[in-house]
Design an enzyme around this catalytic site. Sequence first.
Site, short mmCIF file in Angstrom:
data_model
loop_
_atom_site.label_atom_id
_atom_site.label_comp_id
_atom_site.label_asym_id
_atom_site.label_seq_id
_atom_site.Cartn_x
_atom_site.Cartn_y
_atom_site.Cartn_z
N LYS A 180 -13.29 -17.49 12.21
CA LYS A 180 -12.67 -18.82 12.02
C LYS A 180 -13.70 -19.92 12.25
O LYS A 180 -13.69 -20.95 11.56
CB LYS A 180 -11.50 -18.97 12.99
CG LYS A 180 -10.38 -18.00 12.65
CD LYS A 180 -9.41 -17.82 13.77
CE LYS A 180 -8.33 -16.81 13.40
NZ LYS A 180 -7.54 -16.37 14.54
N GLY A 187 3.16 -8.70 16.30
CA GLY A 187 2.45 -9.05 15.06
C GLY A 187 1.36 -10.10 15.30
O GLY A 187 0.82 -10.66 14.35
N ASP A 220 -12.76 -12.10 15.71
CA ASP A 220 -11.84 -12.87 14.86
C ASP A 220 -12.05 -14.40 15.02
O ASP A 220 -12.18 -15.11 14.02
CB ASP A 220 -10.39 -12.45 15.18
CG ASP A 220 -9.37 -13.33 14.52
OD1 ASP A 220 -8.99 -13.04 13.37
OD2 ASP A 220 -8.96 -14.32 15.15
N LYS A 265 0.83 -1.21 0.00
CA LYS A 265 0.00 0.00 0.00
C LYS A 265 0.86 1.26 0.00
O LYS A 265 0.59 2.22 -0.71
CB LYS A 265 -0.89 -0.03 1.24
CG LYS A 265 -2.02 0.95 1.19
CD LYS A 265 -2.97 0.70 2.33
CE LYS A 265 -4.13 1.64 2.32
NZ LYS A 265 -5.03 1.38 3.43
N1 LIG Z 1 -0.52 -11.65 11.84
C1 LIG Z 1 -0.90 -12.91 12.06
O1 LIG Z 1 -0.36 -13.60 12.92
C2 LIG Z 1 -1.98 -13.52 11.19
C3 LIG Z 1 -2.34 -14.87 11.40
C4 LIG Z 1 -3.31 -15.46 10.57
C5 LIG Z 1 -3.91 -14.69 9.58
N2 LIG Z 1 -3.57 -13.38 9.43
C6 LIG Z 1 -4.25 -12.61 8.35
O2 LIG Z 1 -3.27 -12.32 7.35
C7 LIG Z 1 -3.59 -11.08 6.72
C8 LIG Z 1 -2.37 -10.14 6.83
O3 LIG Z 1 -2.12 -9.89 8.19
P1 LIG Z 1 -0.76 -9.20 8.68
O4 LIG Z 1 -0.70 -9.43 10.15
O5 LIG Z 1 0.38 -9.63 7.84
O6 LIG Z 1 -1.10 -7.66 8.38
P2 LIG Z 1 -0.08 -6.42 8.45
O7 LIG Z 1 1.16 -6.79 9.16
O8 LIG Z 1 -0.87 -5.26 8.93
O9 LIG Z 1 0.30 -6.18 6.90
C9 LIG Z 1 -0.65 -5.82 5.97
C10 LIG Z 1 0.01 -5.63 4.61
O10 LIG Z 1 -1.01 -5.39 3.65
C11 LIG Z 1 -0.62 -4.29 2.82
N3 LIG Z 1 -1.85 -3.69 2.29
C12 LIG Z 1 -2.92 -3.20 2.95
N4 LIG Z 1 -3.89 -2.81 2.09
C13 LIG Z 1 -3.40 -3.07 0.85
C14 LIG Z 1 -3.92 -2.90 -0.46
N5 LIG Z 1 -5.14 -2.40 -0.67
N6 LIG Z 1 -3.16 -3.31 -1.52
C15 LIG Z 1 -1.91 -3.82 -1.34
N7 LIG Z 1 -1.37 -4.01 -0.10
C16 LIG Z 1 -2.11 -3.65 0.97
C17 LIG Z 1 0.19 -3.40 3.74
O11 LIG Z 1 1.00 -2.55 2.95
P3 LIG Z 1 2.11 -1.58 3.59
O12 LIG Z 1 3.23 -2.49 4.03
O13 LIG Z 1 2.51 -0.71 2.45
O14 LIG Z 1 1.44 -0.85 4.71
C18 LIG Z 1 0.98 -4.45 4.52
O15 LIG Z 1 2.14 -4.83 3.83
C19 LIG Z 1 -4.84 -10.55 7.41
O16 LIG Z 1 -5.98 -10.95 6.69
C20 LIG Z 1 -4.84 -11.27 8.77
O17 LIG Z 1 -6.12 -11.43 9.31
C21 LIG Z 1 -2.63 -12.78 10.21
#
Ligand SMILES: NC(=O)c1ccc[n+]([C@@H]2O[C@H](COP(=O)([O-])OP(=O)(O)OC[C@H]3O[C@@H](n4cnc5c(N)ncnc54)[C@H](OP(=O)(O)O)[C@@H]3O)[C@@H](O)[C@H]2O)c1
Length: 393
Positions: free
Chosen positions: A198, A180, A194, A40
Amino acid sequence: MTKKRLKLGIFGFGCVGTGLYKVLEEAGSVEANIKKICIKHADKPRPINKKYFTTDKEELLLDPEINVIVELIDDAKAAFEIVSKAMKNGKAVVSANKKMIAERLPELLKLEQTYKVPFLYEASVCASIPIIRNLEEYYDNDLLTSVSGIFNGSTNFILTKMINDHVSYPVVLKEAQEKGFAESDPTLDVEGIDPKYKLCIILFHAFGLITQPKDIFNFGISRISDFDLNFAQQRNYAIKLIAKCNKNGNEITGFCAPTFIEKEDPLAHVKYEYNGVVLESAFSENQLMIGKGAGDKPTGSAVLSDISALTYDYKYENKKYKHVDKNLKLVNNGTYKVYVRYNDTFSNFEDFSSIEEKFTSPYGNYFIGSINLETLSQSQWIKNKNINIIFIS
Ligand SMILES: NC(=O)c1ccc[n+]([C@@H]2O[C@H](COP(=O)([O-])OP(=O)(O)OC[C@H]3O[C@@H](n4cnc5c(N)ncnc54)[C@H](OP(=O)(O)O)[C@@H]3O)[C@@H](O)[C@H]2O)c1
């Protein structure tokens, strides 16, 4: 079977995106290369060569060489647009976005069917625990009756730190975010939303039921006070945010709520960012799966497993859904034993079918009673921030 060589277009390079990059590099065994990563914010510093990055989603979605889109962003609405366009363009999709999947499953299934592309999302439920593929393949013939457990790593981390390490709620919430484990919007974790997403995905793969998250009762951990923690300690209970679904004939009940469980309960030993899933079925009886439910590499490993499965053209068969009893429905008719803590007065005892225990003191008051889930979910008093409820297992 010949393995397919995959060219990946990744959306998102946050916690999970970087985790995937690391496990893909370190494992080295999956026939897949990253071609482009869409993010983003163009100016954010990135740990890898900037030639990979773009903010133009079309660069990935319209690239004929990219045959798999891996969607790892934190915006469910934008994610749906990306995923649907990818499928329309004939690309296989891997996603970790439980909110998008739980809320838009019928549309996603239609897209998958129309464009004949696989759509895999193992990381969306309990991160590193391979629950979806097990429900799809292993529990195909056994008669599952219930799936329950700790489905949220962030709140389990918070509860463990509050109870075992005596760290205050705001301090530990910040730590969970820094590590994270927490969603970008932490209310999704701490209010029990959340794990409900699930649970919806589990309901589909365990029983073939499509349901909306709004139809499932949820209550979070944000109101848990020292008084509640003391109560747990005195009774030798652990507190866990439990999500549960139960099948009885053609009726299914489901909820997500903080729950007192006995210290001997195997789930009491599932601590910090770990998740635990208990499966109950007619033939295999009780089984417990434990693994990290959040974090970069554990979640990245589930995404990698989906990518690896695509090299063999794996797709979910959705067998339970295809053969589902058309009368199967979600109901809220179970009766649950609940601890209710209130500060001043409580005047809705008539909602409870029985009251077992009452306690009042200058430091706080509680009672324990039995209540129908429908009555509980429709009650107004539950919205009062000075009242906390905890189910008793
Ligand atoms: N974190 C966990 O442990 C975990 C576990 C299971 C599932 N998940 C799921 O995995 C997904 C990602 O989670 P995360 O923790 O990795 O999130 P995060 O750390 O907040 O990272 C989100 C990423 O998405 C990018 N982004 C946001 N909107 C965008 C768009 N419209 N187009 C392109 N890129 C975009 C952001 O870009 P920038 O870097 O430029 O800001 C960032 O790189 C979510 O659906 C979450 O529910 C997460």
